[in-house]
Design a protein around this motif. Sequence first.
Motif, short mmCIF file in Angstrom:
data_model
loop_
_atom_site.label_atom_id
_atom_site.label_comp_id
_atom_site.label_asym_id
_atom_site.label_seq_id
_atom_site.Cartn_x
_atom_site.Cartn_y
_atom_site.Cartn_z
N TYR A 31 -7.98 -14.34 -2.89
CA TYR A 31 -7.78 -12.91 -3.13
C TYR A 31 -7.15 -12.26 -1.90
CZ TYR A 31 -11.28 -13.98 -6.68
OH TYR A 31 -11.97 -14.54 -7.72
N THR A 32 -5.91 -12.51 -1.67
CA THR A 32 -5.21 -12.04 -0.48
C THR A 32 -5.29 -10.52 -0.35
OG1 THR A 32 -3.68 -13.87 -0.78
CG2 THR A 32 -3.03 -12.17 0.78
N ASP A 33 -5.70 -10.06 0.82
CA ASP A 33 -5.74 -8.64 1.18
C ASP A 33 -6.59 -7.76 0.25
OD1 ASP A 33 -4.10 -9.06 3.37
OD2 ASP A 33 -2.27 -8.82 2.18
N ARG A 34 -7.53 -8.34 -0.44
CA ARG A 34 -8.39 -7.54 -1.32
C ARG A 34 -9.69 -7.13 -0.62
NH1 ARG A 34 -10.38 -9.23 -7.37
NH2 ARG A 34 -11.70 -7.44 -7.69
N TYR A 35 -10.10 -7.93 0.36
CA TYR A 35 -11.39 -7.71 1.01
C TYR A 35 -11.25 -7.63 2.53
CZ TYR A 35 -13.22 -9.26 -3.49
OH TYR A 35 -13.50 -9.38 -4.83
N THR A 36 -12.17 -6.89 3.13
CA THR A 36 -12.35 -6.94 4.58
C THR A 36 -13.70 -7.62 4.81
OG1 THR A 36 -13.43 -4.78 4.65
CG2 THR A 36 -11.05 -4.84 5.04
N PHE A 37 -13.81 -8.27 5.94
CA PHE A 37 -15.01 -9.07 6.21
C PHE A 37 -15.65 -8.66 7.52
CE2 PHE A 37 -12.25 -11.58 3.58
CZ PHE A 37 -13.11 -12.12 2.65
N GLN A 38 -16.95 -8.79 7.53
CA GLN A 38 -17.72 -8.60 8.74
C GLN A 38 -18.76 -9.72 8.78
OE1 GLN A 38 -19.71 -4.83 8.88
NE2 GLN A 38 -19.95 -4.92 11.08
N ILE A 39 -18.79 -10.46 9.87
CA ILE A 39 -19.78 -11.52 10.04
C ILE A 39 -20.74 -11.08 11.13
CG2 ILE A 39 -20.17 -13.93 10.64
CD1 ILE A 39 -17.36 -14.52 9.52
N ILE A 40 -21.98 -10.88 10.77
CA ILE A 40 -23.00 -10.41 11.71
C ILE A 40 -23.92 -11.57 12.03
CG2 ILE A 40 -24.93 -8.84 12.06
CD1 ILE A 40 -23.57 -6.96 10.03
N ASP A 41 -23.99 -11.92 13.29
CA ASP A 41 -24.87 -12.98 13.76
C ASP A 41 -26.14 -12.32 14.30
OD1 ASP A 41 -26.19 -15.04 15.01
OD2 ASP A 41 -24.45 -15.77 16.11
N ILE A 42 -27.23 -12.46 13.57
CA ILE A 42 -28.46 -11.77 13.97
C ILE A 42 -29.10 -12.35 15.22
CG2 ILE A 42 -28.97 -10.97 11.63
CD1 ILE A 42 -31.13 -13.19 11.50
N TYR A 43 -28.69 -13.56 15.62
CA TYR A 43 -29.27 -14.18 16.80
C TYR A 43 -28.41 -13.98 18.05
CZ TYR A 43 -32.67 -16.65 13.89
OH TYR A 43 -33.69 -16.98 13.04
N LYS A 44 -27.22 -13.45 17.90
CA LYS A 44 -26.35 -13.28 19.06
C LYS A 44 -27.02 -12.36 20.08
CE LYS A 44 -21.73 -11.99 20.40
NZ LYS A 44 -20.46 -11.46 19.99
N ASP A 45 -26.95 -12.72 21.34
CA ASP A 45 -27.53 -11.93 22.43
C ASP A 45 -29.04 -11.75 22.30
OD1 ASP A 45 -24.95 -11.61 23.46
OD2 ASP A 45 -24.63 -9.80 22.25
N SER A 46 -29.73 -12.70 21.69
CA SER A 46 -31.18 -12.60 21.61
C SER A 46 -31.80 -13.92 22.05
CB SER A 46 -31.63 -12.28 20.17
OG SER A 46 -31.60 -13.44 19.38
N PHE A 47 -33.09 -13.91 22.19
CA PHE A 47 -33.83 -15.11 22.54
C PHE A 47 -33.53 -16.24 21.56
CE2 PHE A 47 -37.59 -17.64 21.46
CZ PHE A 47 -37.80 -18.28 22.66
N PHE A 48 -33.31 -15.91 20.30
CA PHE A 48 -33.14 -16.91 19.26
C PHE A 48 -31.77 -17.57 19.28
CE2 PHE A 48 -36.65 -14.33 18.01
CZ PHE A 48 -37.60 -15.30 17.76
N SER A 49 -30.88 -17.12 20.16
CA SER A 49 -29.61 -17.82 20.33
C SER A 49 -29.84 -19.18 20.98
CB SER A 49 -28.64 -16.98 21.16
OG SER A 49 -29.14 -16.82 22.47
N LYS A 50 -31.04 -19.40 21.46
CA LYS A 50 -31.39 -20.66 22.11
C LYS A 50 -31.88 -21.72 21.12
CE LYS A 50 -30.74 -18.61 26.06
NZ LYS A 50 -29.56 -17.84 25.94
N LEU A 51 -31.84 -21.43 19.82
CA LEU A 51 -32.36 -22.37 18.84
C LEU A 51 -31.69 -23.74 18.86
CD1 LEU A 51 -33.23 -20.12 15.80
CD2 LEU A 51 -34.78 -21.24 17.38
N PRO A 52 -30.38 -23.85 19.15
CA PRO A 52 -29.84 -25.20 19.28
C PRO A 52 -30.55 -26.02 20.35
CG PRO A 52 -28.07 -23.64 19.01
CD PRO A 52 -29.34 -22.83 19.19
N LEU A 53 -31.03 -25.34 21.39
CA LEU A 53 -31.81 -26.03 22.43
C LEU A 53 -33.09 -26.60 21.82
CD1 LEU A 53 -32.35 -26.80 25.38
CD2 LEU A 53 -33.38 -24.54 25.67
N VAL A 54 -33.71 -25.86 20.90
CA VAL A 54 -34.92 -26.35 20.24
C VAL A 54 -34.61 -27.64 19.47
CG1 VAL A 54 -36.66 -25.82 18.47
CG2 VAL A 54 -35.98 -24.07 20.10
#
Length: 96
Positions: A31-54
């Motif tokens: 669907y070319t040019d029909r939608y705009t997108f926003q991707i929100i990362d709820i873990y960005k800049d938080s303690f939980f951004s360390k989950l790959p370390l877990v």
Amino acid sequence: MKENIVFISASSGGGHNSAAHALKTLINERYTDRYTFQIIDIYKDSFFSKLPLVAKIRYHSDFIWGKFIFVSNNKFMVKVFSWMMKPSMLRALNKQ
């Protein structure tokens, strides 16, 4: 007028953000040019951004992982973790 699609993702090392970007690409191709997108990362800049370390800890240390499971089975600790996560989730949603 373009419609908006919002992906709420969590960069925990499981490919959530990659999947969101792949869906964005797929939808744009169809669907070319029909939608705009926003991707929100709820873990960005938080303690939980360390989950790959877990995940790395799990892979390398059964002892530490066992302690993590023990703590996460405690109802009090689950409430504490939920309390800790809530501000970063709300902060991410308010950035829209």
